[in-house]
Design a protein around this motif. Structure first.
Motif, mmCIF file in Angstrom:
data_model
loop_
_atom_site.group_PDB
_atom_site.id
_atom_site.type_symbol
_atom_site.label_atom_id
_atom_site.label_comp_id
_atom_site.label_asym_id
_atom_site.label_seq_id
_atom_site.Cartn_x
_atom_site.Cartn_y
_atom_site.Cartn_z
ATOM 1 N N TRP A 1 -32.330 -66.811 -26.731
ATOM 2 C CA TRP A 1 -31.188 -67.285 -25.956
ATOM 3 C C TRP A 1 -31.034 -66.520 -24.639
ATOM 4 O O TRP A 1 -30.701 -67.118 -23.606
ATOM 5 C CB TRP A 1 -29.916 -67.198 -26.792
ATOM 6 N N ARG B 1 -28.758 -77.321 -27.257
ATOM 7 C CA ARG B 1 -29.331 -76.245 -26.447
ATOM 8 C C ARG B 1 -28.820 -76.306 -25.017
ATOM 9 O O ARG B 1 -28.218 -75.352 -24.505
ATOM 10 C CB ARG B 1 -30.865 -76.321 -26.463
ATOM 11 N N LEU C 1 -22.751 -65.786 -27.118
ATOM 12 C CA LEU C 1 -23.675 -66.049 -26.018
ATOM 13 C C LEU C 1 -23.156 -65.504 -24.703
ATOM 14 O O LEU C 1 -23.892 -64.879 -23.926
ATOM 15 C CB LEU C 1 -23.898 -67.561 -25.905
ATOM 16 N N TYR D 1 -31.553 -71.118 -35.071
ATOM 17 C CA TYR D 1 -31.286 -70.856 -33.656
ATOM 18 C C TYR D 1 -30.010 -71.551 -33.174
ATOM 19 O O TYR D 1 -29.526 -71.264 -32.074
ATOM 20 C CB TYR D 1 -32.480 -71.306 -32.807
#
Length: 444
Positions: free
Chosen positions: A154, A284, A326, A372
């Motif tokens: 990531w 994604r 993230l 993921y």
């Protein structure tokens, strides 16, 4: 329906002069009344546990009291009650059937030997109710370990986006929603593969900088801006996950949503599109773009980057965990009944959270992709204060999957807010968490 039958006899009883016939009709009426009472319709199945918290230790026995009630809240004396105990609505534990003429309510005892949720489905005459007992939920572990290259994957994508694609910011004021208290904009930025993400930015009128609340909507056609919060002094960033600008009109948004799905080669809903290829999976580019939009918002002089929070439910709850890990810039997070958690939960015989991708995408390779995009793995990087809500009878975002995510959060200020009788939705605990968030955002 019973009252219709009974009323049909009353005129005959009133006008019949023949005593024999009158007596016969009286007995017929009594028979109908008795028959109706015997087959009283089931309206409610009420389930109570012997502990208000509905939390137990492994090895303890939870007692369930199941009452099958009619429209007058009276116990039904006929029919059967079917009970099914499972490991969080997945792995079978036990099944049983009870004759309600032999007793109602029914009391049963069951236990779970491992950390998890013992779920009960009780059915009678077409009605079903759910209940669940938690067994040491704070010890629930994720179904599969985090990939060793998860963070590198990531962080590499974030760098790739920064290095290879300009921001491409587009801001458009929405005059119909802007006034002397707030200015509302459409916002969009570039993400990977030539795609864009879209949403709404709201800036209050007055002396800033203002605290910011970020939100990603729950699953479905998306939402419009959060005008109410903006007009009350909070900057807001609402980002939809789709690669198109969502209409302000709910009916048009639904049409857009339906038309978008016709373009997907998978023939499935967006949440499965691109699987099992991790570099083509729908979420994604969506999350990379939203991450970028957050960074832009925090770079604005009218937004206070020291007071930024997140609030979301379901897909939005998952987004709080994903973006929290993230982006790492949130100061407070509210993640209610988060989705996208513990895709590998079925490997431990319990339910994964929405969208239960392994159940739908019939390709073994999806199990290599799934980790993921598992919110549990993003949650491992959240170190800010966070409140998570969970419904014990949530069959969409299972409670075991929510706890699997909560348990790995390293923050020293974290709390999980249990809703033992709640399914997939929000209750009082969510309201309390949102108030906690707002209070912190408005505190200088």
């Amino acid at each position: 329906m019973e009252n219709v039958y009974i009323k049909a006899f009353i005129p005959y009883l009133h006008f019949e002069r023949n005593p024999v016939k009158r007596l016969t009709l009286t007995f017929m009426l009594l028979f109908v009344v008795a028959a109706c009472a015997a087959r009283a319709e089931v309206r409610t199945i009420k389930i109570d546990l012997d502990r208000e918290s509905q939390i137990y230790t492994c090895g303890e026995t939870a007692q369930f009291t199941i009452a099958v009630l009619d429209e007058n809240a009276q116990a039904v004396a006929k029919g059967t009650l079917k009970l099914s105990f499972k490991n969080d609505f997945r792995g079978e534990i036990s099944e049983s059937t009870y004759d309600l003429s032999q007793g109602n309510p029914v009391v049963v005892r069951e236990k779970l030997p491992v950390p998890g949720f013992l779920s009960l489905s009780a059915s009678a005459e077409g009605r079903t109710s759910l209940a669940a007992a938690a067994f040491e939920p704070e010890k629930i572990e994720q179904g599969a370990p985090m990939p060793s290259d998860f963070e590198a994957y990531w962080r590499g994508l974030q760098k790739k986006l920064r290095d290879e694609t300009d921001l491409g910011l587009e801001l458009e004021k929405i005059d119909s929603l802007s006034n002397d208290r707030a200015t509302i904009y459409r916002i969009s930025v570039n993400t990977l593969d030539g795609a864009r993400v879209h949403g709404f930015l709201g800036i209050p009128t007055g002396d800033g900088p203002f605290p910011l609340v970020v939100n990603v909507p729950g699953a479905g056609p998306g939402t419009g801006p959060n005008v109410g919060w903006t007009r009350n002094g909070l900057a807001t960033l609402v980002m939809n996950v789709f690669p198109y600008a969502c209409s302000l009109d709910p009916k048009e948004r639904q049409t857009q949503y339906n038309e978008y799905h016709k373009t997907l080669a998978s023939g499935l809903r967006y949440c499965y599109d691109g699987a099992p290829d991790r570099d083509k999976y729908f979420f994604r580019n969506a999350y990379l773009g939203i991450d970028r939009a957050i960074d832009y918002a925090l770079s604005r002089p009218d937004i206070d980057s020291s007071r930024v929070g997140y609030n979301g439910v379901s897909q939005g709850g998952a987004s709080g965990l994903i973006l929290g890990g993230l982006n790492r810039k949130f100061k407070w997070i509210v993640s209610s009944v988060p989705a996208l958690c513990d895709h590998d939960g079925a490997k431990k015989d319990r339910s994964p959270g929405w969208p239960k991708i392994y159940d739908v995408v019939k390709d073994p390779a999806v199990e290599q992709m799934g980790p993921y995009f598992d919110a549990v793995n993003f949650a491992r990087f959240i170190d800010c204060p966070i409140r998570v809500t969970v419904g014990f009878i949530d069959t969409t975002c299972s409670p075991s999957s929510v706890y699997a995510a909560y348990n790995v959060i390293p923050s020293t200020d974290k709390h999980i807010l249990n809703e033992p009788k709640l399914g997939h939705g929000t209750g009082g605990q969510h309201s309390n968490a949102v108030q906690w968030l707002v209070d912190n955002l408005k505190r200088r």
